[in-house]
Design an enzyme around this catalytic site. Structure first.
Site, PDB file in Angstrom:
ATOM      1  N   ARG A  46      10.172  -7.842  -7.667  1.00  0.00           N
ATOM      2  CA  ARG A  46       9.057  -7.013  -8.152  1.00  0.00           C
ATOM      3  C   ARG A  46       7.733  -7.556  -7.626  1.00  0.00           C
ATOM      4  NH1 ARG A  46       6.684  -8.159 -12.822  1.00  0.00           N
ATOM      5  NH2 ARG A  46       8.591  -8.535 -14.007  1.00  0.00           N
ATOM      6  N   TYR A  98      -5.974  16.484  -3.305  1.00  0.00           N
ATOM      7  CA  TYR A  98      -4.535  16.775  -3.507  1.00  0.00           C
ATOM      8  C   TYR A  98      -4.245  17.008  -4.995  1.00  0.00           C
ATOM      9  CZ  TYR A  98       0.382  15.749  -4.230  1.00  0.00           C
ATOM     10  OH  TYR A  98       1.677  15.791  -4.654  1.00  0.00           O
ATOM     11  N   ASP A 170      -8.663   8.546   1.385  1.00  0.00           N
ATOM     12  CA  ASP A 170      -7.246   8.897   1.551  1.00  0.00           C
ATOM     13  C   ASP A 170      -7.068   9.341   3.008  1.00  0.00           C
ATOM     14  OD1 ASP A 170      -4.755  10.158   1.704  1.00  0.00           O
ATOM     15  OD2 ASP A 170      -4.823  10.837  -0.374  1.00  0.00           O
ATOM     16  N   LYS A 195       4.370  10.532   4.254  1.00  0.00           N
ATOM     17  CA  LYS A 195       4.015  11.530   5.272  1.00  0.00           C
ATOM     18  C   LYS A 195       4.108  10.931   6.684  1.00  0.00           C
ATOM     19  CE  LYS A 195       2.879  13.518   1.367  1.00  0.00           C
ATOM     20  NZ  LYS A 195       3.857  14.177   0.559  1.00  0.00           N
TER      21      LYS A 195
HETATM   22  C1  LIG Z   1      -3.333  13.700   0.803  1.00  0.00           C
HETATM   23  C2  LIG Z   1      -2.280  13.195  -0.130  1.00  0.00           C
HETATM   24  N1  LIG Z   1      -2.501  12.070  -0.819  1.00  0.00           N
HETATM   25  C3  LIG Z   1      -1.574  11.582  -1.678  1.00  0.00           C
HETATM   26  C4  LIG Z   1      -0.386  12.223  -1.890  1.00  0.00           C
HETATM   27  C5  LIG Z   1       0.627  11.663  -2.877  1.00  0.00           C
HETATM   28  O1  LIG Z   1       1.646  11.013  -2.204  1.00  0.00           O
HETATM   29  P1  LIG Z   1       3.163  10.868  -2.747  1.00  0.00           P
HETATM   30  O2  LIG Z   1       3.747  12.225  -2.766  1.00  0.00           O
HETATM   31  O3  LIG Z   1       3.785   9.932  -1.753  1.00  0.00           O
HETATM   32  O4  LIG Z   1       3.070  10.274  -4.113  1.00  0.00           O
HETATM   33  C6  LIG Z   1      -0.099  13.391  -1.172  1.00  0.00           C
HETATM   34  C7  LIG Z   1       1.188  14.090  -1.362  1.00  0.00           C
HETATM   35  O5  LIG Z   1       1.393  15.182  -0.890  1.00  0.00           O
HETATM   36  C8  LIG Z   1      -1.081  13.894  -0.272  1.00  0.00           C
HETATM   37  O6  LIG Z   1      -0.877  15.011   0.430  1.00  0.00           O
END
Ligand SMILES: Cc1ncc(COP(=O)(O)O)c(C=O)c1O
Length: 379
Positions: A46, A98, A170, A195
């Site tokens: 962990r 998001y 992000d 992604k």
């Molecule tokens: C721009 C963006 N940030 C964060 C996330 C969250 O990521 P996760 O689905 O890996 O938790 C997403 C998910 O689609 C996203 O498109």
């Protein structure tokens, strides 16, 4: 070394014990101690494990950070970053963020005394006006999912630094190959590694890349205390994906531009949102701060029925949530990724019911255009 070389070699050295060119997966929860308090750097998975450390080293190099921590998902990484704050602190979040971040902040973190305002971070005037005496963080997604709004990272970082505010970016849609927010002045970068970094749609993961030691110490403490770090197998999968990040992003970028141009000319398509098109409102900013425009495109078909027809008729493009994989994925944000955003907020930020989002993969682009063409003909 160049980006592609670092992506292949940093944290990916051959295994010293056996010479294996690919590091093993340390599928273990605990590590035997040689004597009380004496170990080989790991005690419990962990807290840390070799696959996580290796992936973190690679990401730190690619984003130009001081250190990184990887999490079980993008949301776990983003949640950890907000936990740097204290009750009473105020955060400015990109308005068209998001949907999962909108849900986390509006429904969960507010219960712990954090305050959030959702502001168009592409507009410096609006951003300045939203700053309060207790504003401690600006959280910018650029480009935004799915409205593709671009925030000028260098400009916002100057403002943030003047006001002693932490700027978090992000970078999921661009990946470090196409955009490096820390070099533009951001303090912290977050990713959904699910992604482009992984790129093969076979695990979830998140990352926080830091530029300041005090933030890094706190993020490690949060990760270790909450147990949100990424598991060995998933670290190994993301590390393998990253080896081809540079070539994948080059092809994503080419295919993205070709599909955006095709859609822009199509009579059934009312509007295309892609930062690589001259028609995009922040095209010049995107050109300045990105090395390319990527492969995320949103386009409006007018209403949900038209969108439904397209989504039900595509064959090669898969109707699915998520993005950034080698395969093309297509979705309807209003009913899928952004369903947790209330309809009036969606309307305000431009997520119309007919807005389709496509994550263009790296298939032969002629095949993708043929698929979209036959499906659009039925709209
Ligand atoms: C721009 C963006 N940030 C964060 C996330 C969250 O990521 P996760 O689905 O890996 O938790 C997403 C998910 O689609 C996203 O498109």
């Amino acid at each position: 070394m160049g980006f592609a070389t670092d992506a292949i070699h940093v944290g990916q050295e051959p295994d010293p014990a056996t010479g294996a060119i690919v590091a093993p997966i340390y599928q273990t929860s605990t590590y035997v101690q040689e004597a009380l308090g004496k170990n080989k750097g790991y005690d419990y998975a962990r807290t840390a494990h070799p696959n996580r450390k290796a992936l973190e080293r690679c990401l730190t190099k690619l984003e130009g950070g001081l250190t990184s921590y990887v999490f079980s998902s993008g949301m776990a990484a983003i949640d950890a970053v907000f936990r740097l704050l204290r009750p009473g602190d105020h955060v400015i979040v990109s308005q068209a963020v998001y949907g999962g971040v909108f849900r986390l902040t509006t429904q969960l973190l507010v219960q712990f005394g954090l305050q959030f305002d959702y502001v168009d971070t592409s507009d410096l005037g609006k951003l300045q006006a939203a700053i309060k005496p207790n504003t401690k963080m600006i959280y910018a997604e650029t480009p935004t999912n799915p409205t593709m709004i671009i925030t000028d990272i260098a400009q916002v970082s100057r403002l943030a630094r003047e006001r002693n505010i932490t700027l978090v970016v992000d970078n999921t849609f661009m990946s470090p190959y196409l955009q490096q927010p820390l070099a533009l002045g951001a303090h912290i970068v977050v990713h959904s590694m699910t992604k482009y970094l992984n790129g093969h749609s076979d695990c979830t993961g998140g990352a926080v890349i830091l530029s300041r030691q005090d933030d890094a110490d706190k993020i490690f403490f949060i990760q270790r205390s909450a147990g949100s770090g990424l598991a060995p197998m998933d670290c190994w999968l993301v590390a393998r994906g990253i080896k081809t990040l540079a070539v994948r992003m080059q092809q994503h970028d080419k295919n993205g531009m070709a599909i955006a141009k095709y859609l822009e000319k199509h009579p059934k398509v009312r509007r295309v949102l892609y930062p690589g098109l001259a028609s995009h409102p922040q095209h010049e900013v995107a050109k300045r701060q990105q090395k390319g425009f990527g492969a995320m495109i949103s386009f409006d078909l007018g209403d949900v029925e038209a969108a439904r027809r397209l989504l039900n008729k595509v064959h090669l493009c898969s109707l699915a949530e998520s993005l950034g994989g080698v395969e093309t994925l297509i979705s309807l944000p209003a009913l899928m990724t952004h369903a947790s955003v209330p309809p009036h907020v969606r309307a305000e930020i431009g997520i119309t019911d007919g807005l389709v989002r496509i994550s263009v993969g790296i298939e032969d682009v002629e095949d993708l255009i043929a698929d979209l063409d036959q499906a659009l003909a039925t709209v």
